[in-house]
Design a protein around this motif. Structure first.
Motif, PDB file in Angstrom:
ATOM      1  N   GLY A 252       0.895  -1.135   0.067  1.00  0.00           N
ATOM      2  CA  GLY A 252       0.103  -0.019   0.183  1.00  0.00           C
ATOM      3  C   GLY A 252       0.853   1.355   0.111  1.00  0.00           C
ATOM      4  O   GLY A 252       0.552   2.141  -0.723  1.00  0.00           O
ATOM      5  N   ALA A 253       1.974   1.323   0.641  1.00  0.00           N
ATOM      6  CA  ALA A 253       2.903   2.338   0.839  1.00  0.00           C
ATOM      7  C   ALA A 253       3.458   2.680  -0.373  1.00  0.00           C
ATOM      8  O   ALA A 253       3.393   3.692  -0.895  1.00  0.00           O
ATOM      9  CB  ALA A 253       3.878   2.029   2.063  1.00  0.00           C
ATOM     10  N   ARG A 254       3.860   1.583  -1.259  1.00  0.00           N
ATOM     11  CA  ARG A 254       4.604   1.696  -2.428  1.00  0.00           C
ATOM     12  C   ARG A 254       3.491   2.218  -3.701  1.00  0.00           C
ATOM     13  O   ARG A 254       3.775   2.869  -4.397  1.00  0.00           O
ATOM     14  CB  ARG A 254       5.167   0.398  -2.861  1.00  0.00           C
ATOM     15  N   LEU A 255       2.357   1.650  -3.356  1.00  0.00           N
ATOM     16  CA  LEU A 255       1.393   2.088  -4.214  1.00  0.00           C
ATOM     17  C   LEU A 255       0.872   3.717  -4.025  1.00  0.00           C
ATOM     18  O   LEU A 255       0.656   4.486  -5.050  1.00  0.00           O
ATOM     19  CB  LEU A 255       0.126   1.303  -4.248  1.00  0.00           C
ATOM     20  N   TYR A 256       0.860   4.014  -2.941  1.00  0.00           N
ATOM     21  CA  TYR A 256       0.480   5.258  -2.649  1.00  0.00           C
ATOM     22  C   TYR A 256       1.607   6.390  -3.045  1.00  0.00           C
ATOM     23  O   TYR A 256       1.295   7.509  -3.328  1.00  0.00           O
ATOM     24  CB  TYR A 256       0.261   5.488  -0.904  1.00  0.00           C
ATOM     25  N   GLY A 257       2.737   6.015  -2.822  1.00  0.00           N
ATOM     26  CA  GLY A 257       4.010   6.708  -3.352  1.00  0.00           C
ATOM     27  C   GLY A 257       4.330   8.223  -2.565  1.00  0.00           C
ATOM     28  O   GLY A 257       4.833   9.036  -3.242  1.00  0.00           O
ATOM     29  N   LYS A 258       3.758   8.151  -1.587  1.00  0.00           N
ATOM     30  CA  LYS A 258       3.987   9.517  -0.710  1.00  0.00           C
ATOM     31  C   LYS A 258       4.593   9.154   0.680  1.00  0.00           C
ATOM     32  O   LYS A 258       4.079   9.057   1.707  1.00  0.00           O
ATOM     33  CB  LYS A 258       2.993  10.358  -0.546  1.00  0.00           C
TER      34      LYS A 258
ATOM     35  N   LEU B 226       2.914   8.178   4.103  1.00  0.00           N
ATOM     36  CA  LEU B 226       2.901   6.922   4.689  1.00  0.00           C
ATOM     37  C   LEU B 226       4.067   6.116   4.267  1.00  0.00           C
ATOM     38  O   LEU B 226       4.414   5.612   2.935  1.00  0.00           O
ATOM     39  CB  LEU B 226       1.628   6.324   3.875  1.00  0.00           C
ATOM     40  N   PRO B 227       4.982   5.850   5.104  1.00  0.00           N
ATOM     41  CA  PRO B 227       6.610   5.257   4.837  1.00  0.00           C
ATOM     42  C   PRO B 227       6.267   3.957   4.753  1.00  0.00           C
ATOM     43  O   PRO B 227       5.180   3.233   5.406  1.00  0.00           O
ATOM     44  CB  PRO B 227       7.266   5.769   5.678  1.00  0.00           C
ATOM     45  N   SER B 228       7.034   3.068   3.917  1.00  0.00           N
ATOM     46  CA  SER B 228       7.016   1.715   3.987  1.00  0.00           C
ATOM     47  C   SER B 228       7.473   0.936   5.182  1.00  0.00           C
ATOM     48  O   SER B 228       8.410   1.898   5.425  1.00  0.00           O
ATOM     49  CB  SER B 228       7.449   1.229   2.659  1.00  0.00           C
ATOM     50  N   PRO B 229       7.196  -0.144   5.620  1.00  0.00           N
ATOM     51  CA  PRO B 229       8.279  -0.842   6.434  1.00  0.00           C
ATOM     52  C   PRO B 229       9.641  -1.042   6.338  1.00  0.00           C
ATOM     53  O   PRO B 229      10.407  -0.735   7.254  1.00  0.00           O
ATOM     54  CB  PRO B 229       7.305  -2.149   6.725  1.00  0.00           C
ATOM     55  N   SER B 230       9.916  -1.199   4.960  1.00  0.00           N
ATOM     56  CA  SER B 230      11.405  -1.406   4.570  1.00  0.00           C
ATOM     57  C   SER B 230      12.044   0.153   4.811  1.00  0.00           C
ATOM     58  O   SER B 230      13.171   0.094   5.168  1.00  0.00           O
ATOM     59  CB  SER B 230      11.264  -1.790   3.158  1.00  0.00           C
ATOM     60  N   GLY B 231      11.270   1.124   4.437  1.00  0.00           N
ATOM     61  CA  GLY B 231      11.551   2.565   4.679  1.00  0.00           C
ATOM     62  C   GLY B 231      11.736   2.875   6.015  1.00  0.00           C
ATOM     63  O   GLY B 231      12.959   3.487   6.182  1.00  0.00           O
ATOM     64  N   VAL B 232      11.057   2.487   6.802  1.00  0.00           N
ATOM     65  CA  VAL B 232      11.168   2.502   8.247  1.00  0.00           C
ATOM     66  C   VAL B 232      12.459   1.992   8.877  1.00  0.00           C
ATOM     67  O   VAL B 232      13.114   2.651   9.776  1.00  0.00           O
ATOM     68  CB  VAL B 232       9.890   2.267   9.150  1.00  0.00           C
ATOM     69  N   LEU B 233      12.570   0.845   8.412  1.00  0.00           N
ATOM     70  CA  LEU B 233      13.729   0.062   8.981  1.00  0.00           C
ATOM     71  C   LEU B 233      15.040   0.681   8.472  1.00  0.00           C
ATOM     72  O   LEU B 233      16.336   0.694   9.023  1.00  0.00           O
ATOM     73  CB  LEU B 233      13.627  -1.489   8.423  1.00  0.00           C
ATOM     74  N   ASP B 234      15.010   1.145   7.202  1.00  0.00           N
ATOM     75  CA  ASP B 234      16.279   1.586   6.563  1.00  0.00           C
ATOM     76  C   ASP B 234      16.556   2.910   7.576  1.00  0.00           C
ATOM     77  O   ASP B 234      17.792   3.398   7.831  1.00  0.00           O
ATOM     78  CB  ASP B 234      16.010   2.003   5.234  1.00  0.00           C
ATOM     79  N   ARG B 235      15.466   3.786   7.743  1.00  0.00           N
ATOM     80  CA  ARG B 235      15.576   4.835   8.605  1.00  0.00           C
ATOM     81  C   ARG B 235      16.093   4.569   9.930  1.00  0.00           C
ATOM     82  O   ARG B 235      16.790   5.504  10.591  1.00  0.00           O
ATOM     83  CB  ARG B 235      14.296   5.957   8.514  1.00  0.00           C
TER      84      ARG B 235
END
Length: 250
Positions: free
Chosen positions: A24-30, A34-43
């Motif tokens: 959903g986060a990748r589809l939303y694209g913002k 709404l960050p993706s779980p992978s983006g949260v883990l990277d951050r």
């Protein structure tokens, strides 16, 4: 194998939840919203030093101090209300009424009273954790077997002996149940206090990231807060097993 058998369904549900969130986060694209779980883990990995070295100790100090104060005053008040009908009639209604006031409304008042010191956050934590410890311990003391207490009195036991041999063991399971609730709420209380007024802590850092429109940065300290709550809950469960071996035998 035992871990998979015990937590398999929970892990499976968590996997599908995270997968749906990622999609959903990748589809939303913002990602700033709404960050993706992978983006949260990277951050989280990028911020690991500042989160775990600078801000986690500040939050943990608030949690520990707040829990200790709640334990001391909560257990003392529950024993007093159990022993004194006057204390029960005087304090129990006030105890119930204290939980009807929104914590988010009182937190700014504590900041006015105590400033941005640790005590404004501790006050919020105590207010949110005091109730489950007090009520659970009080109910546990009142659940002691009256027939067993009467037998001990007939045999010449003092009030202190009745309390230690009957009432205290009966209250322990209830006490630990209340403490398990309190340790998870303590993390919420600390985060609320930091969110409204602090210069350090995981709640403060999450609010700071929000002002920078860093969605992943907002979620990263929330993940650490969640892990802190899980660890505290596990530690209470471990302490319960260590101090109540007789209950496991039964």
């Amino acid at each position: 194998m035992n871990v998979l058998r015990k937590y398999g369904l929970s892990l499976g549900f968590l996997f599908f939840l995270l997968a749906g969130w990622e999609w959903g986060a990748r589809l939303y694209g913002k990602p700033f919203i709404l960050p993706s779980p992978s983006g949260v883990l990277d951050r989280l990995w990028e911020l690991k030093s500042i989160l775990f070295i600078s801000h986690l100790p500040a939050t943990l100090a608030i949690v520990v101090i707040g829990l200790l104060l709640s334990l001391v005053f909560g257990v003392s008040l529950s024993v007093w209300m159990h022993k004194s009908g006057i204390a029960r009639k005087a304090f129990f209604p006030i105890l119930i009424a204290s939980q009807t006031i929104p914590i988010i409304a009182l937190a700014p008042i504590f900041v006015l009273w105590f400033g941005y010191s640790v005590w404004s956050k501790v006050a919020v934590t105590v207010l949110i954790t005091f109730f489950p410890i007090t009520v659970s311990t009080f109910d546990g003391l009142r659940s002691a077997d009256s027939h067993l207490k009467e037998v001990l009195r007939v045999m010449g036991a003092s009030k202190r002996q009745v309390f230690l041999k009957v009432e205290l063991p009966a209250a322990l399971p209830h006490f630990y149940s209340g403490l398990k609730v309190a340790v998870t709420l303590s993390v919420i209380g600390a985060a609320i206090g930091e969110w409204l007024g602090a210069d350090a802590g995981l709640g403060y850092f999450s609010r700071r990231m929000m002002t920078q429109f860093d969605g992943a940065g907002v979620f990263a300290p929330i993940v650490v807060l969640s892990l802190l709550g899980v660890v505290l809950f596990w530690l209470v469960g471990l302490l319960e097993k260590m101090t109540m071996k007789w209950r496991r035998i039964q």
